[in-house]
Design an enzyme around this catalytic site. Structure first.
Site, PDB file in Angstrom:
ATOM      1  N   GLU A  49       0.842  -1.193   0.000  1.00 57.21           N
ATOM      2  CA  GLU A  49       0.000   0.000   0.000  1.00 57.21           C
ATOM      3  C   GLU A  49       0.880   1.246   0.000  1.00 57.21           C
ATOM      4  O   GLU A  49       1.890   1.334   0.715  1.00 57.21           O
ATOM      5  CB  GLU A  49      -0.881   0.000   1.257  1.00 57.21           C
ATOM      6  CG  GLU A  49      -1.771   1.222   1.390  1.00 57.21           C
ATOM      7  CD  GLU A  49      -2.622   1.215   2.662  1.00 57.21           C
ATOM      8  OE1 GLU A  49      -3.567   2.013   2.731  1.00 57.21           O
ATOM      9  OE2 GLU A  49      -2.347   0.400   3.575  1.00 57.21           O
ATOM     10  N   LYS A 132      -9.005   3.362  -2.811  1.00 57.06           N
ATOM     11  CA  LYS A 132      -9.482   2.969  -1.484  1.00 57.06           C
ATOM     12  C   LYS A 132     -10.769   3.716  -1.165  1.00 57.06           C
ATOM     13  O   LYS A 132     -10.819   4.951  -1.206  1.00 57.06           O
ATOM     14  CB  LYS A 132      -8.410   3.292  -0.447  1.00 57.06           C
ATOM     15  CG  LYS A 132      -8.629   2.702   0.938  1.00 57.06           C
ATOM     16  CD  LYS A 132      -7.396   2.972   1.807  1.00 57.06           C
ATOM     17  CE  LYS A 132      -7.453   2.188   3.108  1.00 57.06           C
ATOM     18  NZ  LYS A 132      -6.206   2.395   3.897  1.00 57.06           N
ATOM     19  N   CYS A 166      -5.971  -2.645   2.669  1.00 59.30           N
ATOM     20  CA  CYS A 166      -5.868  -2.476   4.121  1.00 59.30           C
ATOM     21  C   CYS A 166      -7.199  -2.789   4.811  1.00 59.30           C
ATOM     22  O   CYS A 166      -7.758  -3.851   4.607  1.00 59.30           O
ATOM     23  CB  CYS A 166      -5.358  -1.066   4.437  1.00 59.30           C
ATOM     24  SG  CYS A 166      -4.621  -0.899   6.086  1.00 59.30           S
TER      25      CYS A 166
END
Length: 326
Positions: A49, A132, A166
């Site tokens: 990430e 995200k 995540c």
């Protein structure tokens, strides 16, 4: 690693830090890592990430002080446009080393930044991105919110490839939408190096009946600028930090659809590492094990934009029937 489409695929999850505030140097580092992965005959390489652009850890981004504002200015300058020259370079790397490349990147659109994942094929094509959809905690100070218009799953010779970033992996409805798209190679780059992360990834692998590849950065204090320019914690105003102290312990891992750990977790330092139908026989979360008669999910995959311009009626059209300027 074995998928439903190809008998064997060698995959590499990368555990390495960015060069913070220096995207050209980070791209140079990525190429060195890709060369190493290619020498291991990897066909798929997944970076952590926010690898391109860096993860905004530390105290600098916690307030609107002059230091915080200057930190964001530098961070914004280190982000990349998609598409853009950095994307072109990453595409060229994927072609040079003949790999599917998946990498975290901080994407810049105007003055808003997004934590994104970019996808490339071995022919050097940029395939697309995932933004995200839900930044976590202090991430919301610096990153915008994505939507489900960028939750792609791509067909590859090794299986259907996609990514969830995540703590998005803790969102069961998002996971379900990815399972419904048939994801088989589930990339989960993260900033979570805690003890429970491997358990989360094991659950995802078994729930989705897919391979899970989760790369995590490994960072020491020296991978970020030194104080007073950059404060990892308020105490660094008074105490000079140990430059070799570990601030991000890694823990990258690859897990099979049966929940078997195939590689990792590694907490030792920077590293490059290299039965779906059988798992689905027992449990197919969006197939024979679902109960669509009582439980179902609707996903809005349209992009959300803050400003929409509507044109006035056409007074003149071109030969293809499209409006033209008059």
């Amino acid at each position: 690693m074995v998928s439903a489409m190809s008998s064997t695929v060698r995959a590499t999850v990368v555990q390495a830090s960015s060069v913070f505030y220096d995207t050209p140097a980070t791209l140079d580092k990525a190429e060195i890592i890709l060369k190493d992965a290619a020498e291991l005959e990897s066909q798929l390489v997944v970076f952590p990430e926010a690898f391109i652009g860096g993860y905004p850890r530390g105290y600098n981004f916690a307030n609107q002080s002059p230091r915080g504002k200057e930190s964001f200015r530098k961070y914004h300058a280190s982000a990349i446009n998609v598409p853009g020259p950095e994307v072109d370079r990453l595409a060229a790397m994927a072609a040079k080393y003949k790999v599917y490349l998946v990498t975290g990147a901080i994407e810049r659109e105007g003055y808003t930044l997004y934590c994104s994942v970019l996808f490339f094929d071995p022919e050097g094509n940029y395939l697309g991105k995932h933004r995200k959809i839900m930044p976590t905690y202090s991430e919301r100070l610096v990153w915008g919110f994505g939507d489900c218009s960028t939750t792609p799953v791509y067909d590859t010779p090794y299986g259907k490839l996609g990514s969830v970033i995540c703590w998005e992996n803790r969102m069961p409805l998002l996971r379900t939408s990815m399972y419904a798209k048939g994801i088989e190679i589930y990339c989960a780059p993260t900033a979570d190096s805690g003890d429970t992360w491997v358990s989360t990834m094991t659950h995802v692998a078994m729930e989705g009946g897919c391979y899970v590849l989760s790369p995590i950065q490994f960072c020491r204090r020296k991978d970020y600028p030194s104080p007073p320019e950059y404060l990892y914690s308020p105490s660094e105003v008074l105490v000079t930090p140990d430059s070799d102290s570990i601030i991000w312990a890694g823990g990258s891992v690859i897990i099979s659809p049966h929940g078997e750990i195939l590689a990792g977790p590694n907490y030792e330092g920077e590293d490059v590492r290299g039965e779906i139908p059988k798992a689905k026989f027992k449990f197919d979360v969006v197939g024979h094990y679902s109960r669509a008669d009582i439980l179902n999910l609707t996903v809005n995959n349209r992009p959300f934009v803050p400003v929409t311009f509507t044109s006035s009626p056409c007074k003149s059209k071109d030969k293809d029937g499209e409006c033209k300027d008059i």
